[in-house]
Design a protein around this motif. Structure first.
Motif, PDB file in Angstrom:
ATOM      1  N   CYS A 223       7.159  -8.770   4.615  1.00 29.41           N
ATOM      2  CA  CYS A 223       6.832  -9.601   3.449  1.00 29.41           C
ATOM      3  C   CYS A 223       5.361  -9.992   3.455  1.00 29.41           C
ATOM      4  N   ARG A 224       4.823 -10.256   4.655  1.00 35.97           N
ATOM      5  CA  ARG A 224       3.406 -10.610   4.749  1.00 35.97           C
ATOM      6  C   ARG A 224       2.533  -9.436   4.300  1.00 35.97           C
ATOM      7  N   GLY A 225       2.903  -8.237   4.734  1.00 34.40           N
ATOM      8  CA  GLY A 225       2.144  -7.060   4.332  1.00 34.40           C
ATOM      9  C   GLY A 225       2.240  -6.787   2.843  1.00 34.40           C
ATOM     10  N   HIS A 226       3.441  -6.992   2.279  1.00 31.83           N
ATOM     11  CA  HIS A 226       3.625  -6.770   0.839  1.00 31.83           C
ATOM     12  C   HIS A 226       2.775  -7.741   0.036  1.00 31.83           C
ATOM     13  N   PHE A 227       2.774  -9.005   0.430  1.00 30.34           N
ATOM     14  CA  PHE A 227       2.007 -10.013  -0.302  1.00 30.34           C
ATOM     15  C   PHE A 227       0.508  -9.747  -0.186  1.00 30.34           C
ATOM     16  N   ALA A 228       0.066  -9.305   0.990  1.00 28.56           N
ATOM     17  CA  ALA A 228      -1.342  -8.945   1.152  1.00 28.56           C
ATOM     18  C   ALA A 228      -1.700  -7.765   0.260  1.00 28.56           C
ATOM     19  N   GLY A 229      -0.771  -6.817   0.127  1.00 25.53           N
ATOM     20  CA  GLY A 229      -1.010  -5.669  -0.745  1.00 25.53           C
ATOM     21  C   GLY A 229      -1.132  -6.070  -2.197  1.00 25.53           C
ATOM     22  N   VAL A 230      -0.288  -6.992  -2.651  1.00 25.76           N
ATOM     23  CA  VAL A 230      -0.375  -7.476  -4.028  1.00 25.76           C
ATOM     24  C   VAL A 230      -1.751  -8.071  -4.291  1.00 25.76           C
ATOM     25  N   GLN A 231      -2.220  -8.903  -3.377  1.00 30.25           N
ATOM     26  CA  GLN A 231      -3.531  -9.536  -3.551  1.00 30.25           C
ATOM     27  C   GLN A 231      -4.647  -8.491  -3.555  1.00 30.25           C
ATOM     28  N   THR A 255      12.883 -12.799  -4.610  1.00 31.89           N
ATOM     29  CA  THR A 255      12.419 -12.482  -3.254  1.00 31.89           C
ATOM     30  C   THR A 255      10.951 -12.086  -3.333  1.00 31.89           C
ATOM     31  N   LYS A 256      10.263 -12.218  -2.227  1.00 32.82           N
ATOM     32  CA  LYS A 256       8.863 -11.778  -2.119  1.00 32.82           C
ATOM     33  C   LYS A 256       8.002 -12.364  -3.244  1.00 32.82           C
ATOM     34  N   THR A 257       7.318 -11.521  -4.007  1.00 37.77           N
ATOM     35  CA  THR A 257       6.340 -11.991  -4.982  1.00 37.77           C
ATOM     36  C   THR A 257       6.973 -12.884  -6.045  1.00 37.77           C
ATOM     37  N   THR A 258       6.364 -14.041  -6.255  1.00 45.79           N
ATOM     38  CA  THR A 258       6.740 -14.900  -7.371  1.00 45.79           C
ATOM     39  C   THR A 258       5.448 -15.381  -8.020  1.00 45.79           C
ATOM     40  N   PHE A 259       5.490 -15.683  -9.326  1.00 43.43           N
ATOM     41  CA  PHE A 259       4.233 -15.990 -10.021  1.00 43.43           C
ATOM     42  C   PHE A 259       4.502 -16.810 -11.278  1.00 43.43           C
ATOM     43  N   GLU A 260       3.455 -17.494 -11.732  1.00 48.86           N
ATOM     44  CA  GLU A 260       3.485 -18.250 -12.980  1.00 48.86           C
ATOM     45  C   GLU A 260       2.128 -18.141 -13.662  1.00 48.86           C
ATOM     46  N   MET A 261       2.145 -18.165 -14.997  1.00 50.07           N
ATOM     47  CA  MET A 261       0.934 -18.385 -15.775  1.00 50.07           C
ATOM     48  C   MET A 261       0.995 -19.844 -16.207  1.00 50.07           C
ATOM     49  N   VAL A 262       0.048 -20.644 -15.750  1.00 51.01           N
ATOM     50  CA  VAL A 262       0.104 -22.084 -16.008  1.00 51.01           C
ATOM     51  C   VAL A 262      -1.072 -22.501 -16.881  1.00 51.01           C
ATOM     52  N   THR A 263      -0.877 -23.625 -17.589  1.00 48.35           N
ATOM     53  CA  THR A 263      -1.891 -24.163 -18.481  1.00 48.35           C
ATOM     54  C   THR A 263      -1.979 -25.661 -18.293  1.00 48.35           C
ATOM     55  N   SER A 264      -3.098 -26.223 -18.665  1.00 48.96           N
ATOM     56  CA  SER A 264      -3.267 -27.677 -18.602  1.00 48.96           C
ATOM     57  C   SER A 264      -3.037 -28.328 -19.962  1.00 48.96           C
TER      58      SER A 264
END
Length: 412
Positions: A223-231, A255-264
């Motif tokens: 999982c650490r390697g996958h997340f580093a690859g995404v970045q 699982t693994k990558t999760t994400f959000e587009m956030v606004t103020s």
């Protein structure tokens, strides 16, 4: 639940048309699923201890005493349709998007209603972190294209079934000492769904969990390697992001990558798009053991932020066939730049043979294939193949983007 009146609906049409156009550039096809599903589908996929299943679903029994539910989200119905219609037998990689109403019985607030609408996308069949980066790049491409600038991409990793239990145990131990400072919902979640406590927006809970263990410190090597690859791949294509270690998702299948587009600009309800990986969901629902990743955007929130374009053809105008690691890196960046300029481009993500890549390009009905291997990179010459005639010519890689844009325009 709201009516969408003339004078308002044009903004909705614009957002939907742009989704069809932008997603089409990345090879996605639209799927439409019913608004009613068997209740069991959401209990199995979302999780019986989530707020959605426990408190927010519109569930009823029909005349045959079947328990049915108005869909509260789009991923589970799309996966159900994928499995039921055996879409994996048509193509091992599926890129699907959907749009339409969802239903949750919750307190109406700014940008959130009991009937609300989502635009979402799912990729099934690719585990490589390049596809995570591409779907996130597509999401940021969409926001830029519809003129919404006040958003930030935040990413995190939730680990996998191998490493998450260790984090859950550490988090539960941390929360156990702070139960008195948590809200009623978080005290209930503490045992059943402790990850949600970290994401609570109640000020007291945010303060109490300020020093909570980070999920990133408990990732396994994979999982650490996958997340580093995404970045790494996001940086390669210039997609800006920040890491938010406190971000979790409210659905059990992530699982693994999760994400959000956030606004103020929307107060405490600051997420306008969210998603992540769900590599075990398809198998759990009775399908083949295929990985998946997807996201959904809240259309009402997009309309709050927002204030005659033709749909591109579904077949890619160009397929990039890469041979070797360095060539794959080069073509991945080239693909992203061309897509941002409006060209429908596809490539192989998994290092297959040239013969297999040409078969894939033919199956996708790509007009042209640009072949780049290590030798081509060294010589700064690529091989441009016309699929209809099976002829190819050598072209320089210098100014390749401009050349390919002009070539595509001439061949439309």
């Amino acid at each position: 639940m709201n009516d969408i009146l003339p004078g308002e609906v044009e903004t909705w049409q614009f957002l939907e048309e742009q989704a069809r156009r932008i997603f089409g550039l990345y090879g996605f096809c639209e799927i439409r699923v019913p608004v009613v599903e068997k209740t069991e589908l959401f209990q199995r996929s979302i999780g019986e201890t989530t707020d959605i299943v426990e408190k927010e679903m519109y569930t009823f029994r029909d005349k045959s005493d079947n328990s049915l539910t108005l869909r509260p989200e789009g991923t589970a119905p799309v996966i159900r349709a994928f499995i039921q219609n055996k879409l994996h037998t048509r193509d091992p990689i599926a890129k699907l998007f959907y749009m339409g109403p969802m239903f949750r019985y919750e307190r109406p607030q700014k940008g959130r209603y009991r009937q609300f609408h989502q635009i979402g996308a799912e990729v099934i069949g690719v585990e490589d972190p390049k596809i995570d980066a591409q779907i996130l790049t597509m999401l940021t491409h969409y926001f830029a294209n519809v003129g919404i600038a006040d958003v930030e991409l935040q990413i995190n990793s939730l680990g996998c079934p191998e490493c998450r239990p260790g984090y859950r145990q550490a988090l539960t131990g941390f929360l156990e000492k702070r139960l008195d400072a948590l809200c009623d919902d978080c005290r209930r979640r503490y045992r059943t769904n402790p990850l949600r406590v970290v994401d609570c927006k109640v000020p007291g809970c945010k303060e109490a969990t300020g020093g909570a263990p980070s999920v990133l410190d408990h990732l396994c090597g994979s999982c650490r390697g996958h997340f580093a690859g995404v970045q790494e791949h996001l940086r390669e294509v210039g997609t800006a992001f920040t890491i938010n270690e406190r971000m979790v998702r409210g659905l059990d299948y992530y699982t693994k990558t999760t994400f959000e587009m956030v606004t103020s600009s929307l107060g405490s309800q600051n997420a306008v798009a969210a998603g992540g990986r769900y590599d075990g969901l398809i198998k759990d629902l009775g399908g083949p053991p295929l990985p998946g990743i997807g996201f959904a955007m809240g259309v009402e929130r997009l309309v709050l932020m927002k204030g005659d374009t033709r749909i591109e053809p579904s077949s890619p105008e160009l397929f990039l066939a890469a041979l070797g690691e360095e060539a794959t890196r080069y073509t991945f960046g080239l693909m992203s730049r061309l897509q941002r300029r409006g060209l429908h481009v596809e490539m192989d993500y998994e290092g297959k043979s040239l013969k297999a890549q040409l078969r894939r390009a033919d199956k996708l009905m790509a007009k042209r294939v640009l072949i780049i291997g290590e030798e081509e990179l060294a010589r700064r010459q690529g091989q441009l193949r016309t699929m209809e005639t099976s002829t190819q010519e050598s072209i320089p890689l210098d100014n390749i983007e401009d050349f390919l844009m002009k070539d595509a325009a001439l061949n439309r």
